[in-house]
Design an enzyme around this catalytic site. Structure first.
Site, short mmCIF file in Angstrom:
data_model
loop_
_atom_site.label_atom_id
_atom_site.label_comp_id
_atom_site.label_asym_id
_atom_site.label_seq_id
_atom_site.Cartn_x
_atom_site.Cartn_y
_atom_site.Cartn_z
CG HIS A 95 -5.79 -2.21 0.27
ND1 HIS A 95 -5.13 -1.70 -0.82
CD2 HIS A 95 -5.22 -1.61 1.34
CE1 HIS A 95 -4.23 -0.83 -0.44
NE2 HIS A 95 -4.25 -0.76 0.87
CG ASP A 115 -7.27 -3.05 -3.39
OD1 ASP A 115 -8.07 -2.16 -3.07
OD2 ASP A 115 -6.03 -2.92 -3.24
CB SER A 173 -0.96 -0.04 1.20
OG SER A 173 -1.95 0.96 1.09
#
Length: 446
Positions: free
Chosen positions: A414, A381, A215
């Site tokens: 995610h 996601d 991320s």
């Protein structure tokens, strides 16, 4: 039926795109010739926002908003340091306010930089270790084991913490800025990360490191590469492996600024933490970028009779009541996100797809405080939109020297990408191919 973006197979052939999962993976640790253990390229794990632990200490300059905040937490020993993020006390409404006022950042226009709230000192402990990436709070089952599965998988493949496996946590509230603007905390982190990379390389026979970033960590890793000369990059970084990196921001971040976002933590009032979340420099960094989202309408407000795209983000910030963030975004953040610098090292992007992801928001006559009355979902996601996840394909595809591989992971979220079996197999496949000095990677359709 909602319009879908072109499949990844239609991107230019200058980039290497993986649309299917490898059906075979082998262990990264295996005997070398003569029976000796093979030496591995060091791996450095760079977490996303939620994977960092913050500790805080209150000084005499701290002015609590309530008696509760004055006496909580009852710190004994450890020099007054206590867990700030993540601590289960945030689940209790009066303590949520204490948490929010201690997490809040302030932009100082005179210094053109961000700082902590008065009377609040913070630190990130155990830099270089993976321990802080494995557990956000060992006493709370919620949100534990952030990178535990990933670290354990690498250890089973032959890696050892402190020898060739390292962690690089950071204060996720701070970010970086465009050219000419200071970012004391963010820049200091890049210096520590650079030193960790160099130290890991020296300790492992000069073998360049593999950066595995989740991320927001992928954006920091990219900036590390971009802000160092190409000879340094090629000598010290073998590959950048990113997981769910929001190259072009996320529409969901606009919801965070407008109404607050509890990040999935139950019982927390989003309105209490919204002001704190707005002050986070990194949250400004994660707003949708014009480079990826263009003129597409992302938010509609009937109360203001306006629609907003990534190109009129300053107006959006004004209309939600965050005037103090406008100048910082305009002079510090926008110049940063308008460029997506070429890494100069091979890159593999693992991205989750096929999960409902906020694509646009409609706010009614009650304004932003009431939250959206309509949410339109698209591909991604669950947190980051597909267009942002695959942003490097368009940005770097014209460079014949830039090697990029994109691996789609259907129905992987995610955060779930850190524990998904197929994702972990892909990570080991990539690490293994590097350690075997593989010159190419083949795969078999699943």
């Amino acid at each position: 039926m909602e319009e879908r973006r072109p499949p990844l197979a239609l991107v230019p052939t200058a980039v290497m795109v993986m649309l299917s999962l490898s059906s075979c993976c082998v262990s990264a640790a295996r005997p070398a010739a003569g029976g000796a253990e093979q030496q591995l390229h060091p791996v450095i794990l760079i977490p996303g926002t939620g994977g960092n632990q913050l500790e805080a200490r209150l000084t005499e300059d701290y002015r609590p908003s309530s008696l509760v905040c004055r006496v909580w937490p009852p710190v004994r020993g450890r020099g007054g340091w206590f867990r700030l993020w993540f601590d289960p006390s945030v689940l209790i409404a009066p303590l949520t306010r204490c948490f929010a006022e201690r997490m809040k950042l302030y932009y100082d226009p005179a210094a053109d930089d961000y700082r902590n709230a008065p009377g609040v000192e913070t630190r990130v402990s155990d830099f270089g270790s993976t321990s802080t990436l494995r557990y956000l709070d060992p006493n709370l089952k919620l949100l534990t084991g952030y990178m535990n599965t990933l670290a354990s998988t690498l250890e089973k493949a032959g890696y050892e913490e402190g020898r060739d496996l390292f962690g690089a946590p950071y204060d996720f509230r701070y970010g970086l800025a465009g050219p000419g603007h200071p970012s004391q905390v963010g820049s200091a982190y890049l210096q520590r990360l650079k030193l960790l990379v160099e130290t890991a390389c020296v300790a492992n026979g000069g073998r360049p490191a593999i950066l595995v970033a989740h991320s927001l960590g992928g954006l920091f890793a990219l900036q590390l590469l971009a802000r160092n000369p190409l000879p340094w990059r090629t000598a010290h970084v073998k590959r950048l492996l990113t997981l769910s990196t929001p190259w072009g921001g996320s529409v969901q971040e606009m919801l965070t600024f407008a109404s607050g976002n509890t990040l999935g933590v139950p019982f927390v009032d989003a309105s209490i933490i919204r002001d704190e979340q707005r002050t986070s420099e990194s949250n400004l960094w994660l707003l949708p970028t014009p480079k990826v989202f263009g003129n597409t309408t992302l938010v509609v407000s009937r109360y203001h009779n306006r629609s907003y795209s990534a190109k009129n983000m300053t107006q959006f910030l004004r209309d939600i009541g965050f005037e103090e963030g406008v100048e910082s975004y305009r002079v510090r953040i926008r110049p940063l996100v308008e460029a997506l610098p070429e890494p100069g090292v091979p890159v593999t992007c693992l991205v989750g797809t096929g999960v409902d992801t906020v694509e646009s928001l409609v706010f009614g006559d009650g304004g932003y405080d009431e939250g959206p009355e309509k949410v339109v979902y698209g591909d991604g996601d669950g947190t980051v939109n597909l267009a942002s996840l695959v942003g490097p394909i368009k940005a770097w595809s014209d460079s014949p020297a830039q090697v990029i591989e994109v691996v789609e992971l259907p129905k992987v979220s995610h955060l779930g990408i850190l524990n998904d079996k197929n994702a972990l197999e892909q990570i080991i496949r990539i690490v293994d191919s590097i350690n075997l000095n593989a010159t190419s990677t083949s795969y078999h359709p699943s």
